[in-house]
Design an enzyme around this catalytic site. Sequence first.
Site, PDB file in Angstrom:
ATOM      1  N   ASN A 105       0.729  -1.222  -0.088  1.00  0.00           N
ATOM      2  CA  ASN A 105       0.109   0.077  -0.042  1.00  0.00           C
ATOM      3  C   ASN A 105       0.835   1.238  -0.012  1.00  0.00           C
ATOM      4  O   ASN A 105       2.219   1.282  -0.446  1.00  0.00           O
ATOM      5  CB  ASN A 105      -1.046   0.023   1.119  1.00  0.00           C
ATOM      6  CG  ASN A 105      -2.189   0.756   0.719  1.00  0.00           C
ATOM      7  OD1 ASN A 105      -2.347   2.011   0.617  1.00  0.00           O
ATOM      8  ND2 ASN A 105      -3.155  -0.081   0.121  1.00  0.00           N
ATOM      9  N   ARG A 106       0.341   2.311   0.521  1.00  0.00           N
ATOM     10  CA  ARG A 106       0.961   3.730   0.000  1.00  0.00           C
ATOM     11  C   ARG A 106       1.772   4.117   1.208  1.00  0.00           C
ATOM     12  O   ARG A 106       1.516   4.112   2.430  1.00  0.00           O
ATOM     13  CB  ARG A 106      -0.121   4.700  -0.147  1.00  0.00           C
ATOM     14  CG  ARG A 106      -0.689   4.252  -1.439  1.00  0.00           C
ATOM     15  CD  ARG A 106      -2.035   5.148  -1.622  1.00  0.00           C
ATOM     16  NE  ARG A 106      -2.578   4.692  -3.092  1.00  0.00           N
ATOM     17  CZ  ARG A 106      -3.192   3.612  -3.407  1.00  0.00           C
ATOM     18  NH1 ARG A 106      -3.670   2.930  -2.243  1.00  0.00           N
ATOM     19  NH2 ARG A 106      -3.766   3.170  -4.441  1.00  0.00           N
ATOM     20  N   HIS A 142      -1.128 -10.071  -3.056  1.00  0.00           N
ATOM     21  CA  HIS A 142      -2.197  -9.469  -3.687  1.00  0.00           C
ATOM     22  C   HIS A 142      -3.181 -10.320  -4.791  1.00  0.00           C
ATOM     23  O   HIS A 142      -3.188 -10.030  -6.133  1.00  0.00           O
ATOM     24  CB  HIS A 142      -1.275  -8.354  -4.796  1.00  0.00           C
ATOM     25  CG  HIS A 142      -2.242  -7.040  -4.935  1.00  0.00           C
ATOM     26  ND1 HIS A 142      -3.622  -7.113  -5.689  1.00  0.00           N
ATOM     27  CD2 HIS A 142      -2.141  -5.587  -4.275  1.00  0.00           C
ATOM     28  CE1 HIS A 142      -3.931  -5.833  -5.594  1.00  0.00           C
ATOM     29  NE2 HIS A 142      -2.966  -5.183  -4.791  1.00  0.00           N
ATOM     30  N   SER A 143      -3.412 -11.632  -4.135  1.00  0.00           N
ATOM     31  CA  SER A 143      -4.381 -12.129  -4.886  1.00  0.00           C
ATOM     32  C   SER A 143      -5.674 -11.578  -5.145  1.00  0.00           C
ATOM     33  O   SER A 143      -6.266 -10.988  -4.095  1.00  0.00           O
ATOM     34  CB  SER A 143      -4.341 -13.749  -4.315  1.00  0.00           C
ATOM     35  OG  SER A 143      -3.053 -14.274  -4.649  1.00  0.00           O
ATOM     36  N   TYR A 144      -6.146 -11.879  -6.307  1.00  0.00           N
ATOM     37  CA  TYR A 144      -7.650 -11.435  -6.387  1.00  0.00           C
ATOM     38  C   TYR A 144      -8.814 -12.644  -6.178  1.00  0.00           C
ATOM     39  O   TYR A 144      -8.492 -13.328  -7.248  1.00  0.00           O
ATOM     40  CB  TYR A 144      -7.846 -10.614  -7.906  1.00  0.00           C
ATOM     41  CG  TYR A 144      -7.331  -9.264  -8.047  1.00  0.00           C
ATOM     42  CD1 TYR A 144      -5.877  -9.323  -8.053  1.00  0.00           C
ATOM     43  CD2 TYR A 144      -8.033  -8.162  -8.187  1.00  0.00           C
ATOM     44  CE1 TYR A 144      -5.355  -7.885  -8.365  1.00  0.00           C
ATOM     45  CE2 TYR A 144      -7.389  -6.929  -8.342  1.00  0.00           C
ATOM     46  CZ  TYR A 144      -6.149  -6.919  -8.545  1.00  0.00           C
ATOM     47  OH  TYR A 144      -5.405  -5.694  -8.671  1.00  0.00           O
ATOM     48  N   GLU A 186      -5.757  -8.104   1.553  1.00  0.00           N
ATOM     49  CA  GLU A 186      -4.531  -8.006   1.813  1.00  0.00           C
ATOM     50  C   GLU A 186      -4.142  -7.394   3.069  1.00  0.00           C
ATOM     51  O   GLU A 186      -4.281  -6.499   3.823  1.00  0.00           O
ATOM     52  CB  GLU A 186      -4.180  -6.712   0.820  1.00  0.00           C
ATOM     53  CG  GLU A 186      -4.351  -6.854  -0.542  1.00  0.00           C
ATOM     54  CD  GLU A 186      -4.291  -5.511  -1.324  1.00  0.00           C
ATOM     55  OE1 GLU A 186      -3.327  -4.874  -1.400  1.00  0.00           O
ATOM     56  OE2 GLU A 186      -5.428  -4.988  -1.683  1.00  0.00           O
ATOM     57  N   HIS A 219       2.856   0.259  -3.017  1.00  0.00           N
ATOM     58  CA  HIS A 219       3.442  -1.224  -3.108  1.00  0.00           C
ATOM     59  C   HIS A 219       4.874  -1.008  -3.266  1.00  0.00           C
ATOM     60  O   HIS A 219       5.557  -2.145  -4.210  1.00  0.00           O
ATOM     61  CB  HIS A 219       2.450  -2.098  -4.122  1.00  0.00           C
ATOM     62  CG  HIS A 219       1.030  -2.203  -4.038  1.00  0.00           C
ATOM     63  ND1 HIS A 219       0.613  -2.240  -2.729  1.00  0.00           N
ATOM     64  CD2 HIS A 219      -0.026  -2.299  -4.890  1.00  0.00           C
ATOM     65  CE1 HIS A 219      -0.536  -2.391  -2.674  1.00  0.00           C
ATOM     66  NE2 HIS A 219      -0.917  -2.424  -4.070  1.00  0.00           N
ATOM     67  N   GLN A 267      -6.341  -4.771   3.766  1.00  0.00           N
ATOM     68  CA  GLN A 267      -6.952  -3.775   2.824  1.00  0.00           C
ATOM     69  C   GLN A 267      -7.982  -4.480   2.205  1.00  0.00           C
ATOM     70  O   GLN A 267      -7.645  -5.773   1.441  1.00  0.00           O
ATOM     71  CB  GLN A 267      -5.830  -3.468   1.712  1.00  0.00           C
ATOM     72  CG  GLN A 267      -6.286  -2.468   0.806  1.00  0.00           C
ATOM     73  CD  GLN A 267      -6.250  -1.045   1.421  1.00  0.00           C
ATOM     74  OE1 GLN A 267      -5.806  -0.675   2.598  1.00  0.00           O
ATOM     75  NE2 GLN A 267      -6.715  -0.077   0.508  1.00  0.00           N
ATOM     76  N   ASP A 315     -11.882   0.127  -1.046  1.00  0.00           N
ATOM     77  CA  ASP A 315     -10.163  -0.060  -1.241  1.00  0.00           C
ATOM     78  C   ASP A 315      -9.671   0.969   0.044  1.00  0.00           C
ATOM     79  O   ASP A 315      -9.210   2.074   0.046  1.00  0.00           O
ATOM     80  CB  ASP A 315      -9.742   0.946  -2.579  1.00  0.00           C
ATOM     81  CG  ASP A 315      -8.426   0.843  -2.660  1.00  0.00           C
ATOM     82  OD1 ASP A 315      -7.700  -0.037  -2.272  1.00  0.00           O
ATOM     83  OD2 ASP A 315      -7.612   1.575  -3.684  1.00  0.00           O
TER      84      ASP A 315
HETATM   85  C1  BGC Z   1      -4.433  -0.577  -3.728  1.00  0.00           C
HETATM   86  C2  BGC Z   1      -5.278  -0.250  -4.885  1.00  0.00           C
HETATM   87  C3  BGC Z   1      -4.523  -0.171  -6.083  1.00  0.00           C
HETATM   88  C4  BGC Z   1      -4.387  -1.797  -6.267  1.00  0.00           C
HETATM   89  C5  BGC Z   1      -3.416  -1.764  -7.501  1.00  0.00           C
HETATM   90  C6  BGC Z   1      -4.472  -2.235  -3.923  1.00  0.00           C
HETATM   91  O1  BGC Z   1      -3.749  -2.912  -2.830  1.00  0.00           O
HETATM   92  O2  BGC Z   1      -5.180  -0.738  -2.264  1.00  0.00           O
HETATM   93  O3  BGC Z   1      -5.853   1.041  -4.410  1.00  0.00           O
HETATM   94  O4  BGC Z   1      -5.148   0.164  -7.022  1.00  0.00           O
HETATM   95  O5  BGC Z   1      -3.679  -2.219  -5.161  1.00  0.00           O
HETATM   96  O6  BGC Z   1      -3.804  -3.009  -8.169  1.00  0.00           O
END
Ligand code: BGC
Length: 329
Positions: A78-79, A173-175, A292, A104, A265, A231
Site C-alpha cells: 500500500n501507500r 495481492h491475490s484477487y 491484503e 506497493h 486492505q 479500497d
Molecule cells: C490498492 C489499490 C490499488 C491496487 C493496485 C491495492 O492494494 O489498495 O488502491 O489500485 O492495489 O492494483
Amino acid sequence: MMKQTEWGMLPDGKKVSLYTIKCNGTTLTASNYGCIITSLIVPDRHGNEGNIVLGYDSFEEYCKDDAYLGAAIGRYANRIGGAAFLLNGMGYHLTANEGKNTLHGGEGFHKRLWEVDTDEHSIIFRRISPDGEDGFPGNLTVSVEYAIQADGGLAITYEAETTRDTVLCLTNHSYFNLNGGGNIADHQLRIAAEHYTPVDKSNIPTGEILSVDGTEFDFRTLRPIGVYPFDHNFVLNKTQGIMVELYAPKSGRRIALTTDMPGMQLYTGCCLTPRKGRDGEQYGSGMSVCLETQHFPDSPNKPRFPSPLLRAGERFQSHTVFVFDVVEN
Ligand code: BGC
C-alpha cells in the site's frame, strides 16, 4: 506432489519457472517471478475443482501487468505519502510511482526473480533487497513461504532480517473469486473490525481511526459485499479467531482468514481496468476481491498507527492463513 515447469525468460536470459504443489485437496501454482500465485484450485460444494484467483495465460502478460495479480508486495504494501518518511532522525526518499506517493514499494518485489526451495507441500521464495532499493534502508533478507496445510488451507509466512533499521509491510495481492469466474455479486463478507482508516483524495490515510458503526464499512456480521468501491484498510480485532470470512453461496466455497497483521486492505478491484484474463475471460471491476493483510497504509508517517519498524538484527516473522471449505446447501 510437486512439479516444476519452465515458464519464460527475463531480458537478461534468466529463466522463470512455475511450481505446482498439490496436496490435501488444494493445488497451488506460483512463480519465482514476483512470488506470483498464478493459480489456486479448490473444490466447490459438489467436489468440482475451480480456480479461485484471477490470473493471465502467459508469462508475458504478467510482465506487463499493472494490477499486481497474485504477487508478493514489498517492501511496503500500500501507500507511503509523499514517497518519504523519517526514521531515527534521517529522511528517506522512496520511488514515487503513484503521483507523489509510493504504492506497493515503488519498483517493489513483485517483478523480481526470487530464489526457490520446494518440497511436497511448500514453496519458499527468497531474495535480498539491497540497501537503498526503492530508497529503503538496510540490506533486507526476505522470504515468502506458501505452504498447504493438512486441512488444505494456504499458510503464507513472511520472514525478514535487515542490516539497518527499516520499515516493512509484506502482503499477497491475490484477487479472489470463489465462483471461479463471473462477478462477485453473490459474495458475502465478514470482517472482524470495529474500525477502519479513512483516506484522502489520493488514498493516503488521514490518520483518523473511525468506527464502522452505521457505515458501509460495517462487515461485523456476514453480509453481501455490494457494489461500493472498497479500497480501504480495516483495523482487525485480534481477539477474534477467524478475522475475515468470504463466502460465495453459488459455489458454496468459503475462505476463513487469520493473520497476525494489524490491518487488512479490502480492495474490490475498483481500479482493475477491463482486460483479458485467463482463458479469455474479460476482467474488470466487481469481479474479485483482494484481502491484503498488512500494516496500516502510510504507517511510517503516522505515529498513532501500529509501528512497521524492523530493527537491525531483529527477526521479522508474520503469518496469514487462508482456510478453504464449503457450505452445503
Ligand atoms: C490498492 C489499490 C490499488 C491496487 C493496485 C491495492 O492494494 O489498495 O488502491 O489500485 O492495489 O492494483
